[in-house]
Enzyme design. Structure first.
Site, PDB file in Angstrom:
ATOM      1  N   HIS A  16       5.787  -3.957  -7.177  1.00  0.00           N
ATOM      2  CA  HIS A  16       4.823  -4.065  -6.077  1.00  0.00           C
ATOM      3  C   HIS A  16       3.678  -4.975  -6.508  1.00  0.00           C
ATOM      4  CE1 HIS A  16       3.073  -2.040  -2.331  1.00  0.00           C
ATOM      5  NE2 HIS A  16       2.162  -2.924  -2.703  1.00  0.00           N
TER       6      HIS A  16
ATOM      7  N   GLU B  48      -0.601   5.314   1.789  1.00  0.00           N
ATOM      8  CA  GLU B  48      -1.748   4.790   1.047  1.00  0.00           C
ATOM      9  C   GLU B  48      -3.002   5.007   1.873  1.00  0.00           C
ATOM     10  OE1 GLU B  48      -3.428   0.628  -0.921  1.00  0.00           O
ATOM     11  OE2 GLU B  48      -2.079   0.557   0.795  1.00  0.00           O
TER      12      GLU B  48
ATOM     13  N   ASP C 254      -0.167  -4.284  -7.598  1.00  0.00           N
ATOM     14  CA  ASP C 254      -0.606  -4.548  -6.226  1.00  0.00           C
ATOM     15  C   ASP C 254      -1.220  -5.945  -6.122  1.00  0.00           C
ATOM     16  OD1 ASP C 254      -0.754  -3.980  -3.554  1.00  0.00           O
ATOM     17  OD2 ASP C 254      -2.484  -2.662  -3.689  1.00  0.00           O
TER      18      ASP C 254
END
Length: 363
Positions: free
Chosen positions: A19, A206, A294
Site C-alpha cells: 500500500h 480508515e 501509504d
C-alpha cells in the site's frame, strides 16, 4: 547486531510493500524540477528542503484541507508522460534502496489527464518507469490503478486494469473519502473485475467504520482491505480476553489481508499513537496484517522506518518482521509462482541470514 533489530538492520531485510501511493512519495527535488519544467506556479516554495518541511507540517497539521492540498501539488506536476515515467522510476529506485524486493504502487490515472494525456498514455508512462526501475535495480513493482470513489469513472479504470494486467498492472483499487461514498456506488466495476478474474483492493475502515469494511467485503468482494484499522471496533477486550464480533471473526477466518500504514493512520486520526495502534492486538490475534507506508513524502517515512517504529513500540524481533513480510507476499496480486519464489528464495533466506548473523541466535 543486537538482539532487537535496528533501523540499519531492517533496511537490509528483504521487504514487501502493498500500500503505497505514487503521488504520495514524490521526491521534493523532483517536484521542484517538474514545476520549473511545466510552469506549475502554485508550490508554496521552490526550495526542495523547505518543500519537504512544508509537506511534513501540512500533513501533521490536523487539518484535512491542508493534508489534501499536499496532493494537489504532487498531482499538479505529474501531468506529462515524461513526468509520470520519471516519478515511477524514482519510486522504484527509492524502494529498492530501502530493501523492498516487491511492491505494489497505486495511483489514479484519472487525476493525470488535465494536460491532454489519455488514460492509456498515463498507464503506459507509469509502467515504463517501473520497468526501468526493475531493469536497473532489480525490484519488482506492480501497478494498482485506482478509481476515485467520489467520481464516476470506476468502470473505465477497471477496464484499464484488465487491459494492462499482462503488462504490469496487477490490480484495481478505489480511494478517496469514505464517508458519503460507499464502495457499493462502484458495484458494477467490482462485478466486472470478478467476471474477468481480476484482483482488487478497497480503501475501507480508515476514515469510516465497520459498515465500510462490511460493504467492501460482503457486497463488493474485495481481496484485500486498504487500511482496515476500524476492524478493531468489532473486537472487545474484557479482562484481557479479546472477543471477536461476527465481522472481525470473518475477516480473520477468511485471512483477508489488512494493508495497515501506522504513521499515516495516526496522521488521519485512525489511530492515536504507534503504541496504541490496533496492529499490536491484531498481530497477537493472528489477523493477516501487513505493514505499509501509504504516502512516503507526506508521512516522512520509509517501510524500514515503519517497521522500526513497531519494533520500538511492541518489542518485535526478526520473527515478527518476517511474519509481516511473508503475510504481505502471500497477499500480493503477483502470480502464485512469483510469490512462492520470493518467499522461499529471497525473503526467508534473507531474514535467516540477518537473524543468525549476530553473536547468538535471536529469540
Amino acid at each position: 547486531m543486537s538482539d532487537r533489530p535496528t533501523l540499519d538492520d531492517i533496511r537490509r531485510a528483504p521487504k514487501v510493500l502493498l500500500h503505497d501511493h505514487l503521488d504520495g512519495g514524490v521526491r521534493p527535488a523532483t517536484i521542484v524540477d517538474l514545476a520549473r519544467e511545466t510552469g506549475y506556479g502554485d508550490l508554496p516554495t521552490m526550495d526542495a528542503d523547505n518543500l519537504r518541511t512544508w509537506f511534513t507540517e501540512a500533513s501533521n497539521s490536523g487539518s484535512l484541507e491542508r493534508y489534501l492540498e499536499t496532493f494537489s501539488h504532487t498531482v499538479g506536476v505529474m501531468q506529462s508522460a515524461e513526468a509520470l515515467s520519471r516519478v515511477a522510476y524514482e519510486c522504484a529506485e527509492d524502494l529498492a534502496k530501502d530493501g523492498v524486493v516487491y511492491a505494489e504502487v497505486r495511483y489514479a490515472p484519472e487525476q493525470h489527464v488535465s494536460a491532454g494525456l489519455t488514460l492509456e498514455q498515463v498507464v503506459e508512462a507509469v509502467l515504463d518507469g517501473f520497468a526501468r526501475g526493475r531493469r536497473e535495480h532489480g525490484i519488482r513493482v506492480g501497478a494498482l490503478v485506482t478509481a476515485m470513489r467520489h467520481q464516476a469513472r470506476s468502470m473505465e479504470i477497471a477496464e484499464l486494469a484488465v487491459r494492462y494486467r499482462d503488462a504490469g498492472v496487477v490490480g484495481f483499487d478505489i480511494a478517496g473519502a469514505e464517508a458519503g461514498y460507499p464502495p457499493t456506488r462502484h458495484l458494477d466495476a467490482f462485478e466486472y473485475l470478478q467476471r474477468e478474474n481480476a484482483h482488487f483492493t478497497i480503501h475501507a475502515g480508515e476514515g469510516f467504520g465497520l459498515p465500510s469494511i462490511w460493504q467492501a467485503i460482503q457486497w463488493c468482494g474485495a481481496d484485500r482491505l486498504g487500511h482496515g484499522v476500524r476492524i478493531i471496533d468489532d473486537i472487545e477486550v474484557d479482562g484481557g480476553t479479546p472477543r471477536l464480533g461476527r465481522l472481525a471473526d470473518y475477516v480473520r477466518d477468511k485471512r483477508i489481508p489488512l494493508e495497515m500504514c501506522p504513521t499515516s493512520n495516526i496522521q488521519t486520526g485512525a489511530a492515536k499513537s504507534i503504541e496504541e495502534h490496533p496492529i499490536g492486538l491484531l498481530r497477537r490475534l493472528s489477523f493477516r496484517v501487513t505493514v505499509n507506508t501509504d504516502n512516503r513524502l507526506m508521512s516522512g517515512t520509509t517501510l524500514s522506518e515503519e517497521f522500526a517504529k513497531l519494533v520500538d513500540a511492541f518489542g518485535y524481533g526478526w520473527d515478527d518482521l518476517q511474519w509481516f513480510t511473508v503475510n504481505a507476499m502471500k497477499s500480493a496480486f503477483a502470480p502464485f509462482t512469483d510469490r512462492l519464489e520470493l518467499i522461499n528464495g529471497v525473503i526467508k533466506p534473507g531474514f535467516a541470514q540477518l537473524k543468525w548473523s549476530g553473536a547468538r541466535p535471536l529469540a
